[in-house]
Enzyme design. Sequence first.
Site, PDB file in Angstrom:
ATOM      1  N   GLY A  36       0.811  -1.217   0.000  1.00 19.06           N
ATOM      2  CA  GLY A  36       0.000   0.000   0.000  1.00 19.06           C
ATOM      3  C   GLY A  36       0.841   1.262   0.000  1.00 19.06           C
ATOM      4  O   GLY A  36       2.031   1.227  -0.319  1.00 19.06           O
ATOM      5  N   GLY A  41       5.813   4.011  -8.740  1.00 20.78           N
ATOM      6  CA  GLY A  41       6.522   2.730  -8.914  1.00 20.78           C
ATOM      7  C   GLY A  41       5.539   1.567  -8.901  1.00 20.78           C
ATOM      8  O   GLY A  41       5.551   0.697  -9.780  1.00 20.78           O
ATOM      9  N   HIS A  42       4.657   1.567  -7.893  1.00 18.65           N
ATOM     10  CA  HIS A  42       3.637   0.515  -7.834  1.00 18.65           C
ATOM     11  C   HIS A  42       2.728   0.569  -9.064  1.00 18.65           C
ATOM     12  O   HIS A  42       2.380  -0.464  -9.652  1.00 18.65           O
ATOM     13  CB  HIS A  42       2.753   0.692  -6.597  1.00 18.65           C
ATOM     14  CG  HIS A  42       3.477   0.620  -5.286  1.00 18.65           C
ATOM     15  ND1 HIS A  42       3.584   1.695  -4.448  1.00 18.65           N
ATOM     16  CD2 HIS A  42       4.112  -0.399  -4.666  1.00 18.65           C
ATOM     17  CE1 HIS A  42       4.244   1.341  -3.352  1.00 18.65           C
ATOM     18  NE2 HIS A  42       4.594   0.075  -3.467  1.00 18.65           N
ATOM     19  N   GLN A  66       7.472  -9.715   7.947  1.00 17.32           N
ATOM     20  CA  GLN A  66       8.724  -9.353   7.275  1.00 17.32           C
ATOM     21  C   GLN A  66       9.425  -8.173   7.937  1.00 17.32           C
ATOM     22  O   GLN A  66      10.454  -7.722   7.465  1.00 17.32           O
ATOM     23  CB  GLN A  66       8.496  -9.090   5.789  1.00 17.32           C
ATOM     24  CG  GLN A  66       7.715  -7.830   5.479  1.00 17.32           C
ATOM     25  CD  GLN A  66       7.354  -7.761   4.003  1.00 17.32           C
ATOM     26  OE1 GLN A  66       6.549  -8.539   3.506  1.00 17.32           O
ATOM     27  NE2 GLN A  66       7.960  -6.828   3.278  1.00 17.32           N
ATOM     28  N   GLY A 153       9.032  -5.418  -8.507  1.00 16.74           N
ATOM     29  CA  GLY A 153       9.907  -4.334  -8.935  1.00 16.74           C
ATOM     30  C   GLY A 153      11.388  -4.682  -8.798  1.00 16.74           C
ATOM     31  O   GLY A 153      11.791  -5.333  -7.837  1.00 16.74           O
ATOM     32  N   ASP A 156      13.586  -3.722  -5.580  1.00 19.61           N
ATOM     33  CA  ASP A 156      13.925  -4.691  -4.534  1.00 19.61           C
ATOM     34  C   ASP A 156      14.536  -5.902  -5.248  1.00 19.61           C
ATOM     35  O   ASP A 156      13.892  -6.938  -5.400  1.00 19.61           O
ATOM     36  CB  ASP A 156      12.671  -5.073  -3.756  1.00 19.61           C
ATOM     37  CG  ASP A 156      12.027  -3.872  -3.084  1.00 19.61           C
ATOM     38  OD1 ASP A 156      12.333  -3.613  -1.923  1.00 19.61           O
ATOM     39  OD2 ASP A 156      11.244  -3.157  -3.752  1.00 19.61           O
ATOM     40  N   MET A 190      11.621   5.824  -6.114  1.00 20.77           N
ATOM     41  CA  MET A 190      10.376   5.985  -5.355  1.00 20.77           C
ATOM     42  C   MET A 190      10.256   4.890  -4.303  1.00 20.77           C
ATOM     43  O   MET A 190      10.598   3.732  -4.556  1.00 20.77           O
ATOM     44  CB  MET A 190       9.181   5.935  -6.294  1.00 20.77           C
ATOM     45  CG  MET A 190       9.096   7.170  -7.135  1.00 20.77           C
ATOM     46  SD  MET A 190       7.521   7.235  -7.979  1.00 20.77           S
ATOM     47  CE  MET A 190       7.781   8.700  -8.953  1.00 20.77           C
ATOM     48  N   SER A 191       9.788   5.278  -3.133  1.00 19.93           N
ATOM     49  CA  SER A 191       9.595   4.333  -2.036  1.00 19.93           C
ATOM     50  C   SER A 191       8.568   4.921  -1.088  1.00 19.93           C
ATOM     51  O   SER A 191       8.546   6.147  -0.866  1.00 19.93           O
ATOM     52  CB  SER A 191      10.910   4.117  -1.301  1.00 19.93           C
ATOM     53  OG  SER A 191      10.659   3.539  -0.029  1.00 19.93           O
ATOM     54  N   ARG A 193       8.772   4.793   1.878  1.00 17.05           N
ATOM     55  CA  ARG A 193       9.541   5.318   3.018  1.00 17.05           C
ATOM     56  C   ARG A 193      10.112   6.717   2.749  1.00 17.05           C
ATOM     57  O   ARG A 193      10.557   7.376   3.688  1.00 17.05           O
ATOM     58  CB  ARG A 193      10.672   4.355   3.377  1.00 17.05           C
ATOM     59  CG  ARG A 193      10.149   3.044   3.956  1.00 17.05           C
ATOM     60  CD  ARG A 193      11.244   2.149   4.484  1.00 17.05           C
ATOM     61  NE  ARG A 193      10.704   1.059   5.273  1.00 17.05           N
ATOM     62  CZ  ARG A 193      10.498  -0.180   4.822  1.00 17.05           C
ATOM     63  NH1 ARG A 193      10.801  -0.493   3.582  1.00 17.05           N
ATOM     64  NH2 ARG A 193      10.001  -1.109   5.610  1.00 17.05           N
TER      65      ARG A 193
HETATM   66  P1  AMP Z   1       6.207  -2.465  -1.403  1.00 16.47           P
HETATM   67  O1  AMP Z   1       4.828  -1.920  -1.326  1.00 16.47           O
HETATM   68  O2  AMP Z   1       7.277  -1.488  -1.052  1.00 16.47           O
HETATM   69  O3  AMP Z   1       6.342  -3.794  -0.697  1.00 16.47           O
HETATM   70  O4  AMP Z   1       6.478  -2.780  -2.934  1.00 16.47           O
HETATM   71  C1  AMP Z   1       5.567  -3.534  -3.698  1.00 16.47           C
HETATM   72  C2  AMP Z   1       6.157  -3.792  -5.045  1.00 16.47           C
HETATM   73  O5  AMP Z   1       6.468  -2.545  -5.678  1.00 16.47           O
HETATM   74  C3  AMP Z   1       7.485  -4.569  -4.978  1.00 16.47           C
HETATM   75  O6  AMP Z   1       7.523  -5.498  -6.050  1.00 16.47           O
HETATM   76  C4  AMP Z   1       8.519  -3.490  -5.148  1.00 16.47           C
HETATM   77  O7  AMP Z   1       9.719  -3.965  -5.717  1.00 16.47           O
HETATM   78  C5  AMP Z   1       7.794  -2.552  -6.113  1.00 16.47           C
HETATM   79  N1  AMP Z   1       8.366  -1.211  -6.052  1.00 16.47           N
HETATM   80  C6  AMP Z   1       8.587  -0.447  -4.954  1.00 16.47           C
HETATM   81  N2  AMP Z   1       9.167   0.718  -5.300  1.00 16.47           N
HETATM   82  C7  AMP Z   1       9.314   0.693  -6.644  1.00 16.47           C
HETATM   83  C8  AMP Z   1       9.851   1.605  -7.609  1.00 16.47           C
HETATM   84  N3  AMP Z   1      10.351   2.778  -7.246  1.00 16.47           N
HETATM   85  N4  AMP Z   1       9.848   1.240  -8.903  1.00 16.47           N
HETATM   86  C9  AMP Z   1       9.344   0.041  -9.288  1.00 16.47           C
HETATM   87  N5  AMP Z   1       8.817  -0.860  -8.429  1.00 16.47           N
HETATM   88  C10 AMP Z   1       8.799  -0.534  -7.129  1.00 16.47           C
END
Ligand code: AMP
Length: 288
Positions: A36, A41-42, A66, A153, A156, A190-191, A193
């Site tokens: 979420g 990126g998502h 995790q 993505g 990671d 993008m993150s 965080r």
């Molecule tokens: P997360 O919500 O951070 O667990 O990420 C969910 C999915 O989005 C994972 O497959 C991540 O690798 C991908 N993801 C997170 N940040 C990015 C980004 N900046 N660009 C592409 N994919 C991303």
Amino acid sequence: MNPIEPKVIRSVRELQAWSDQARCDGRRVALVPTMGALHEGHLSLVRLAREHGDRVVVSIFVNPTQFGVGEDLAKYPHDLTGDLAKLRALGVDVVLAPAADEMYPPGVAPAWVEVEHLTRGLCGRSRPGHFRGVTSVVARLFNAARPHVAIFGQKDYQQLRVISALSRALLFGVEIVAGPTVREPDGLAMSSRNAFLGADARQQALSLNAALREVRRLHREGEREAAYLIEVARGRIEKEELAEIQYIELCDADTLEPLERIEGPAVMALAVFFEGTRLIDNTLLEAE
Ligand code: AMP
């Protein structure tokens, strides 16, 4: 594409029934697992999912298993309403937003899924138990959504490799597709965080992408010594007073084993804290 309201499903059994029906109808189901607080990126992964499947499921679940002791589970951002609004324009069929009890049914003996070797180094070393949590929840998400394909993505990178191994080793038969890292216009990956970064930290965090770009340039010009490339990246990031480097490593892109010399596809991966916020980034180094 016309905006459609994704169907929000909270129950695993309901999602399994939905997916079984989609499969019976000859549809190809694509899954995008997320925690979420969605950003571009998502959303890029969701667009990729549309290309690889004709039914798209996005899961939104902040997976407690995790996160280690002292990590940021309690303050991890949640915004389901905002997330649904962002997904509306993208043609998502289902959003799975389960309570923890749906993913970890109470009253049953806990069961864990672990991928060996690939989880030893990098984030696996600095976050013990992290990948066990990731693979244990992704296995559950695969059983809940029964997808043909799942999108992860490259941001990671180690996670991507670990999930690819998980799908093959446990015969899930889920095709794993990688989406490129999406960056802010100034280069910061993008993150979710990034929202925790103060203005100075946000500025100094640009050093991660700057360091990786410098390493890519040196690699392109023929540099192959891992220790030297790591020192260059370290030197660039250490210029920033708020940066606390957790690791910078250069590894084989397939096995994730540390390299002394680059002789095939490699990845430089790093994790750096800025005022308590842990950021990761990476770059692939491949022959041109
Ligand atoms: P997360 O919500 O951070 O667990 O990420 C969910 C999915 O989005 C994972 O497959 C991540 O690798 C991908 N993801 C997170 N940040 C990015 C980004 N900046 N660009 C592409 N994919 C991303």
